[in-house]
Design a protein around this motif. Structure first.
Motif, PDB file in Angstrom:
ATOM      1  N   VAL A  80     -11.115   2.924   1.938  1.00  0.00           N
ATOM      2  CA  VAL A  80     -10.166   2.720   3.035  1.00  0.00           C
ATOM      3  C   VAL A  80      -9.145   3.859   3.093  1.00  0.00           C
ATOM      4  O   VAL A  80      -8.733   4.273   4.183  1.00  0.00           O
ATOM      5  CB  VAL A  80      -9.457   1.363   2.882  1.00  0.00           C
ATOM      6  CG1 VAL A  80      -8.353   1.197   3.928  1.00  0.00           C
ATOM      7  CG2 VAL A  80     -10.463   0.223   3.020  1.00  0.00           C
ATOM      8  N   TYR A 158      -7.089  -3.873   7.371  1.00  0.00           N
ATOM      9  CA  TYR A 158      -6.581  -2.513   7.587  1.00  0.00           C
ATOM     10  C   TYR A 158      -6.374  -2.168   9.064  1.00  0.00           C
ATOM     11  O   TYR A 158      -5.722  -1.170   9.390  1.00  0.00           O
ATOM     12  CB  TYR A 158      -7.557  -1.493   6.986  1.00  0.00           C
ATOM     13  CG  TYR A 158      -8.894  -1.431   7.689  1.00  0.00           C
ATOM     14  CD1 TYR A 158      -9.117  -0.518   8.704  1.00  0.00           C
ATOM     15  CD2 TYR A 158      -9.913  -2.320   7.350  1.00  0.00           C
ATOM     16  CE1 TYR A 158     -10.331  -0.476   9.366  1.00  0.00           C
ATOM     17  CE2 TYR A 158     -11.125  -2.280   7.999  1.00  0.00           C
ATOM     18  CZ  TYR A 158     -11.333  -1.362   9.008  1.00  0.00           C
ATOM     19  OH  TYR A 158     -12.540  -1.349   9.666  1.00  0.00           O
ATOM     20  N   ARG A 206      -1.928  -4.621  -0.754  1.00  0.00           N
ATOM     21  CA  ARG A 206      -1.786  -5.070   0.637  1.00  0.00           C
ATOM     22  C   ARG A 206      -0.573  -5.985   0.809  1.00  0.00           C
ATOM     23  O   ARG A 206      -0.100  -6.168   1.915  1.00  0.00           O
ATOM     24  CB  ARG A 206      -3.029  -5.852   1.072  1.00  0.00           C
ATOM     25  CG  ARG A 206      -4.346  -5.176   0.852  1.00  0.00           C
ATOM     26  CD  ARG A 206      -5.473  -6.107   1.302  1.00  0.00           C
ATOM     27  NE  ARG A 206      -6.772  -5.679   0.821  1.00  0.00           N
ATOM     28  CZ  ARG A 206      -7.888  -6.381   0.991  1.00  0.00           C
ATOM     29  NH1 ARG A 206      -7.835  -7.536   1.636  1.00  0.00           N
ATOM     30  NH2 ARG A 206      -9.037  -5.939   0.523  1.00  0.00           N
ATOM     31  N   GLY A 216       0.078  -2.616   2.502  1.00  0.00           N
ATOM     32  CA  GLY A 216      -0.989  -2.271   3.430  1.00  0.00           C
ATOM     33  C   GLY A 216      -0.510  -1.298   4.494  1.00  0.00           C
ATOM     34  O   GLY A 216      -1.187  -0.321   4.822  1.00  0.00           O
ATOM     35  N   ALA A 220      -1.444   2.856   5.217  1.00  0.00           N
ATOM     36  CA  ALA A 220      -1.789   3.468   6.497  1.00  0.00           C
ATOM     37  C   ALA A 220      -0.850   4.624   6.825  1.00  0.00           C
ATOM     38  O   ALA A 220      -1.288   5.685   7.277  1.00  0.00           O
ATOM     39  CB  ALA A 220      -1.747   2.417   7.610  1.00  0.00           C
TER      40      ALA A 220
END
Length: 319
Positions: A80, A158, A206, A216, A220
């Motif tokens: 991810v 995600y 997360r 989380g 990103a």
């Protein structure tokens, strides 16, 4: 400072946010097919990982071979981080192509692109895995793993962080001057990785920590920001124009970068699919960044082979 100057600056910033932005230098970006293909390969690996996920374990029984494969692929979840980095590069490339695109249109494009995927995955989890309805409603509004939903598990966690982090960075690069935006993004990237590595003992999480920081979302922010900065670096590299006129020097560069690409690819196969162990998962970020840069510059033979138009279409629609 004169009031008229202050008002003028405010209006100028609003215009950059809603309407056209400054144009980029005339630089041809690397072919986007390579990151598309990379994303497709990683998508297949992620699907493989979730097929071996514990949620499905009960459906097939305690098969020893299945259990072994699941244990070997435990690290595949860290792919991810690579997805986020690729998305950051695509953010840079899309802004490079259409710097005049208004923020509202960018947001709508993201909703129409990510929304169907999110809804489909949520319905799948409700029907096949018994996910509860009310948490699913929160998730469908892009609220999962940003601190506003108590649900932070699942295969689609995600998407919401990806959505909001992309909007945030697009607003930043629309409003701020490029140098200021790059500095701000670099600071956010550093502290976002720092909070994950320090909170998760070398890993990525997360859940919400310290009451207000969702791991989380910071994953990103870190990955997308880093991918964007990689795009900035690639553009700078091409603007400066490093050319290898000596054919022996060029061949040496290709040979070295081919070895680097092969070593990193072998490490990823070992780490993601064969149960490799290394406590600090930030190694994935470092190695993938190096690999992506080499791929984008088509430095080695691996990246040159990937430049063939075989998986471009599949990778374009891989998540």
């Amino acid at each position: 400072i004169p009031a008229s100057l202050t008002i003028s600056s405010s209006i100028s910033a609003k215009r950059r946010f809603i309407c056209p932005a400054a144009s980029f230098p005339s630089v041809v970006l690397p072919h986007e097919g390579i990151p598309h293909k990379t994303r497709f390969v990683f998508s297949v690996t992620i699907v493989y990982f979730h097929i071996l996920h514990s949620n499905i374990m009960g459906l097939i029984g305690e098969n020893n071979a299945y259990v072994t494969l699941q244990e070997l692929s435990n690290n595949a979840g860290w792919i991810v981080e690579c997805f986020f980095i690729i998305s950051g590069y695509f953010l840079f490339a899309s802004f490079h192509k259409q710097p005049e695109l208004p923020f509202t249109m960018f947001a709508l494009k993201k909703v129409f692109r990510l929304g169907p995927v999110l809804i489909f995955s949520i319905l799948t989890c409700i029907v096949f895995f018994g996910q509860r309805l009310i948490p699913s409603l929160f998730n469908s509004l892009f609220l999962q793993c940003i601190g506003l939903s108590l649900e932070y598990k699942g295969i689609n966690w995600y998407i919401s962080p990806l959505f909001w982090a992309s909007l945030f960075y697009y607003a930043v690069i629309k409003v701020l001057e490029p140098k200021k935006a790059n500095v701000l993004i670099a600071v956010i990237v550093y502290f976002s990785y720092l909070v994950n590595i320090s909170s998760c003992n070398g890993g990525f999480g997360r859940e919400t920590v310290y009451g207000i920081v969702n791991l989380g979302l910071t994953r990103a922010l870190a990955g997308i920001g880093l991918g964007y900065l990689i795009g900035v670096g690639i553009e700078t590299f091409q603007t400066i124009g490093f050319n290898y006129k000596n054919k022996h020097t060029k061949r040496g560069k290709i040979a070295v970068l081919t070895m680097v690409e092969l070593i990193i690819c072998i490490f990823f196969v070992y780490y993601f699919l064969l149960g490799g162990q290394y406590q600090n998962k930030f190694i994935v970020v470092i190695l993938f960044s190096v690999l992506l840069i080499s791929f984008l510059l088509r430095g080695g033979m691996v990246s040159r082979e990937l430049n063939r138009p075989v998986f471009s279409l599949l990778g374009k629609y891989a998540y």
